[in-house]
Scaffold this motif. Structure first.
Motif, PDB file in Angstrom:
ATOM      1  N   LYS A 104       0.840  -1.204   0.000  1.00 35.77           N
ATOM      2  CA  LYS A 104       0.000   0.000   0.000  1.00 35.77           C
ATOM      3  C   LYS A 104       0.872   1.249   0.000  1.00 35.77           C
ATOM      4  CE  LYS A 104      -3.581  -2.232   2.617  1.00 35.77           C
ATOM      5  NZ  LYS A 104      -3.509  -2.736   3.966  1.00 35.77           N
ATOM      6  N   GLY A 105       1.947   1.219   0.772  1.00 30.90           N
ATOM      7  CA  GLY A 105       2.868   2.346   0.801  1.00 30.90           C
ATOM      8  C   GLY A 105       3.521   2.584  -0.546  1.00 30.90           C
ATOM      9  N   MET A 106       3.851   1.517  -1.250  1.00 34.53           N
ATOM     10  CA  MET A 106       4.460   1.675  -2.572  1.00 34.53           C
ATOM     11  C   MET A 106       3.475   2.312  -3.550  1.00 34.53           C
ATOM     12  SD  MET A 106       6.725  -1.786  -3.009  1.00 34.53           S
ATOM     13  CE  MET A 106       7.388  -1.349  -4.605  1.00 34.53           C
ATOM     14  N   ILE A 107       2.227   1.877  -3.518  1.00 38.32           N
ATOM     15  CA  ILE A 107       1.212   2.464  -4.402  1.00 38.32           C
ATOM     16  C   ILE A 107       1.010   3.940  -4.053  1.00 38.32           C
ATOM     17  CG2 ILE A 107      -1.236   2.407  -5.033  1.00 38.32           C
ATOM     18  CD1 ILE A 107      -1.033  -0.675  -4.668  1.00 38.32           C
ATOM     19  N   ALA A 108       0.928   4.233  -2.756  1.00 32.12           N
ATOM     20  CA  ALA A 108       0.791   5.625  -2.329  1.00 32.12           C
ATOM     21  C   ALA A 108       2.039   6.424  -2.712  1.00 32.12           C
ATOM     22  CB  ALA A 108       0.556   5.687  -0.823  1.00 32.12           C
ATOM     23  N   GLY A 109       3.206   5.798  -2.655  1.00 29.14           N
ATOM     24  CA  GLY A 109       4.445   6.454  -3.060  1.00 29.14           C
ATOM     25  C   GLY A 109       4.456   6.812  -4.534  1.00 29.14           C
ATOM     26  N   VAL A 110       3.882   5.938  -5.367  1.00 29.80           N
ATOM     27  CA  VAL A 110       3.776   6.244  -6.805  1.00 29.80           C
ATOM     28  C   VAL A 110       2.914   7.483  -7.006  1.00 29.80           C
ATOM     29  CG1 VAL A 110       2.811   5.443  -8.999  1.00 29.80           C
ATOM     30  CG2 VAL A 110       4.181   3.898  -7.620  1.00 29.80           C
ATOM     31  N   ALA A 111       1.749   7.510  -6.353  1.00 26.86           N
ATOM     32  CA  ALA A 111       0.836   8.655  -6.511  1.00 26.86           C
ATOM     33  C   ALA A 111       1.481   9.944  -6.006  1.00 26.86           C
ATOM     34  CB  ALA A 111      -0.469   8.389  -5.767  1.00 26.86           C
ATOM     35  N   ALA A 112       2.137   9.878  -4.864  1.00 23.44           N
ATOM     36  CA  ALA A 112       2.761  11.076  -4.292  1.00 23.44           C
ATOM     37  C   ALA A 112       3.936  11.549  -5.141  1.00 23.44           C
ATOM     38  CB  ALA A 112       3.211  10.785  -2.861  1.00 23.44           C
ATOM     39  N   THR A 113       4.700  10.619  -5.672  1.00 25.63           N
ATOM     40  CA  THR A 113       5.834  10.985  -6.526  1.00 25.63           C
ATOM     41  C   THR A 113       5.350  11.636  -7.809  1.00 25.63           C
ATOM     42  OG1 THR A 113       7.160   9.199  -5.587  1.00 25.63           O
ATOM     43  CG2 THR A 113       7.895  10.105  -7.691  1.00 25.63           C
ATOM     44  N   VAL A 114       4.270  11.115  -8.372  1.00 28.39           N
ATOM     45  CA  VAL A 114       3.698  11.723  -9.584  1.00 28.39           C
ATOM     46  C   VAL A 114       3.204  13.139  -9.273  1.00 28.39           C
ATOM     47  CG1 VAL A 114       1.766  11.581 -11.213  1.00 28.39           C
ATOM     48  CG2 VAL A 114       3.146   9.563 -10.741  1.00 28.39           C
ATOM     49  N   THR A 163      -0.042  11.840  14.748  1.00 34.89           N
ATOM     50  CA  THR A 163      -1.209  12.684  14.506  1.00 34.89           C
ATOM     51  C   THR A 163      -2.438  11.832  14.238  1.00 34.89           C
ATOM     52  OG1 THR A 163      -0.736  12.835  12.158  1.00 34.89           O
ATOM     53  CG2 THR A 163       0.241  14.515  13.565  1.00 34.89           C
ATOM     54  N   ASP A 164      -3.589  12.484  14.007  1.00 36.54           N
ATOM     55  CA  ASP A 164      -4.851  11.756  13.880  1.00 36.54           C
ATOM     56  C   ASP A 164      -5.247  11.445  12.442  1.00 36.54           C
ATOM     57  OD1 ASP A 164      -5.185  11.767  16.628  1.00 36.54           O
ATOM     58  OD2 ASP A 164      -6.204  13.704  16.603  1.00 36.54           O
ATOM     59  N   THR A 165      -5.080  12.387  11.534  1.00 37.57           N
ATOM     60  CA  THR A 165      -5.536  12.168  10.168  1.00 37.57           C
ATOM     61  C   THR A 165      -4.401  11.611   9.307  1.00 37.57           C
ATOM     62  OG1 THR A 165      -4.973  14.380   9.385  1.00 37.57           O
ATOM     63  CG2 THR A 165      -7.157  14.094  10.386  1.00 37.57           C
ATOM     64  N   PRO A 166      -4.753  10.866   8.277  1.00 37.06           N
ATOM     65  CA  PRO A 166      -3.698  10.299   7.424  1.00 37.06           C
ATOM     66  C   PRO A 166      -2.872  11.370   6.711  1.00 37.06           C
ATOM     67  CG  PRO A 166      -5.872   9.489   6.760  1.00 37.06           C
ATOM     68  CD  PRO A 166      -6.066  10.422   7.897  1.00 37.06           C
ATOM     69  N   GLU A 167      -3.511  12.468   6.352  1.00 31.25           N
ATOM     70  CA  GLU A 167      -2.780  13.531   5.659  1.00 31.25           C
ATOM     71  C   GLU A 167      -1.740  14.170   6.564  1.00 31.25           C
ATOM     72  OE1 GLU A 167      -6.099  13.214   5.622  1.00 31.25           O
ATOM     73  OE2 GLU A 167      -6.496  12.751   3.519  1.00 31.25           O
ATOM     74  N   THR A 168      -2.094  14.416   7.822  1.00 30.34           N
ATOM     75  CA  THR A 168      -1.114  15.007   8.733  1.00 30.34           C
ATOM     76  C   THR A 168      -0.021  14.007   9.094  1.00 30.34           C
ATOM     77  OG1 THR A 168      -2.535  14.526  10.636  1.00 30.34           O
ATOM     78  CG2 THR A 168      -2.665  16.746   9.694  1.00 30.34           C
ATOM     79  N   LYS A 169      -0.369  12.726   9.143  1.00 31.97           N
ATOM     80  CA  LYS A 169       0.666  11.703   9.328  1.00 31.97           C
ATOM     81  C   LYS A 169       1.645  11.755   8.156  1.00 31.97           C
ATOM     82  CE  LYS A 169      -2.054   8.361  11.963  1.00 31.97           C
ATOM     83  NZ  LYS A 169      -1.251   7.944  13.103  1.00 31.97           N
ATOM     84  N   GLY A 170       1.110  11.922   6.952  1.00 30.50           N
ATOM     85  CA  GLY A 170       1.961  12.029   5.773  1.00 30.50           C
ATOM     86  C   GLY A 170       2.845  13.262   5.821  1.00 30.50           C
ATOM     87  N   ILE A 171       2.285  14.388   6.273  1.00 28.14           N
ATOM     88  CA  ILE A 171       3.084  15.612   6.369  1.00 28.14           C
ATOM     89  C   ILE A 171       4.204  15.431   7.390  1.00 28.14           C
ATOM     90  CG2 ILE A 171       3.058  18.037   7.070  1.00 28.14           C
ATOM     91  CD1 ILE A 171       0.221  18.207   5.882  1.00 28.14           C
ATOM     92  N   TYR A 225      -2.751   6.286   0.889  1.00 25.65           N
ATOM     93  CA  TYR A 225      -2.568   5.143   1.787  1.00 25.65           C
ATOM     94  C   TYR A 225      -3.845   4.878   2.598  1.00 25.65           C
ATOM     95  CZ  TYR A 225      -0.562   2.073   5.303  1.00 25.65           C
ATOM     96  OH  TYR A 225      -0.310   0.997   6.131  1.00 25.65           O
ATOM     97  N   ALA A 226      -4.443   5.932   3.133  1.00 24.60           N
ATOM     98  CA  ALA A 226      -5.669   5.766   3.926  1.00 24.60           C
ATOM     99  C   ALA A 226      -6.815   5.230   3.065  1.00 24.60           C
ATOM    100  CB  ALA A 226      -6.065   7.095   4.559  1.00 24.60           C
ATOM    101  N   ARG A 227      -6.911   5.687   1.833  1.00 25.73           N
ATOM    102  CA  ARG A 227      -7.956   5.173   0.942  1.00 25.73           C
ATOM    103  C   ARG A 227      -7.757   3.686   0.650  1.00 25.73           C
ATOM    104  NH1 ARG A 227     -10.937   9.106  -2.130  1.00 25.73           N
ATOM    105  NH2 ARG A 227     -10.351  11.197  -1.460  1.00 25.73           N
TER     106      ARG A 227
END
Length: 156
Positions: A7-17, A77-85, A135-137
């Protein structure tokens, strides 16, 4: 079922793009030193943007993505986006330390120094937002499918 690393790799592809799409106008409009150029300079190949793009893509998909998948439940943190930040800014701090310790002292010239550092921080924050969201999705989708597969009701 996918592992957290997958899941992290897939999220990494999206974030890298997403970050690459932000970087493309910077390449043509020359706002700041491009991230790929900073990477290439750091490894001793200044001006070799292809190597910078390759390292950028590899690190986003095969290093940062899986590492986020492993660390996500433990981030503070609580939300996935803030965890990502939080994760991406931590990666930015590590990268800046590596640039300052291992890179050429001219990596951030006087003309582009603070602007480039700020640009790298902003793009890392965007990377983290996209990484955490995707990742959260994926986690939510898998939970929904598992409940449906087992005959349970999906959460609404």
């Amino acid at each position: 079922m996918m592992s957290r690393v997958q899941k992290g790799m897939i999220a990494g592809v999206a974030a890298t793009v997403a970050v690459s799409l932000l970087e493309i106008p910077n390449l043509f409009l020359n706002w700041f030193d491009p991230f790929q150029g900073v990477i290439a300079t750091m490894i001793g190949m200044p001006g070799n943007m292809a190597v910078g793009w390759a390292i950028h893509a590899f690190s986003g998909v095969f290093i940062l993505g899986p590492l986020f998948g492993l660390m996500c439940p433990r981030l503070p943190t609580d939300t996935p986006e803030t965890k990502g930040i939080v994760f991406a800014v931590g990666a930015w701090v590590v990268m800046m330390g590596a640039i300052l310790m291992l890179g050429d002292y001219r990596t951030f010239s006087a003309a582009a120094g603070f602007g480039t550092i700020g640009w790298l921080l902003i793009t890392h924050a965007v990377f983290g937002i996209v990484l955490g969201n995707v990742y959260a999705r994926l986690v939510t989708r898998e939970k929904r499918q598992a409940a449906h597969f087992m005959g349970g009701a999906t959460a609404h």
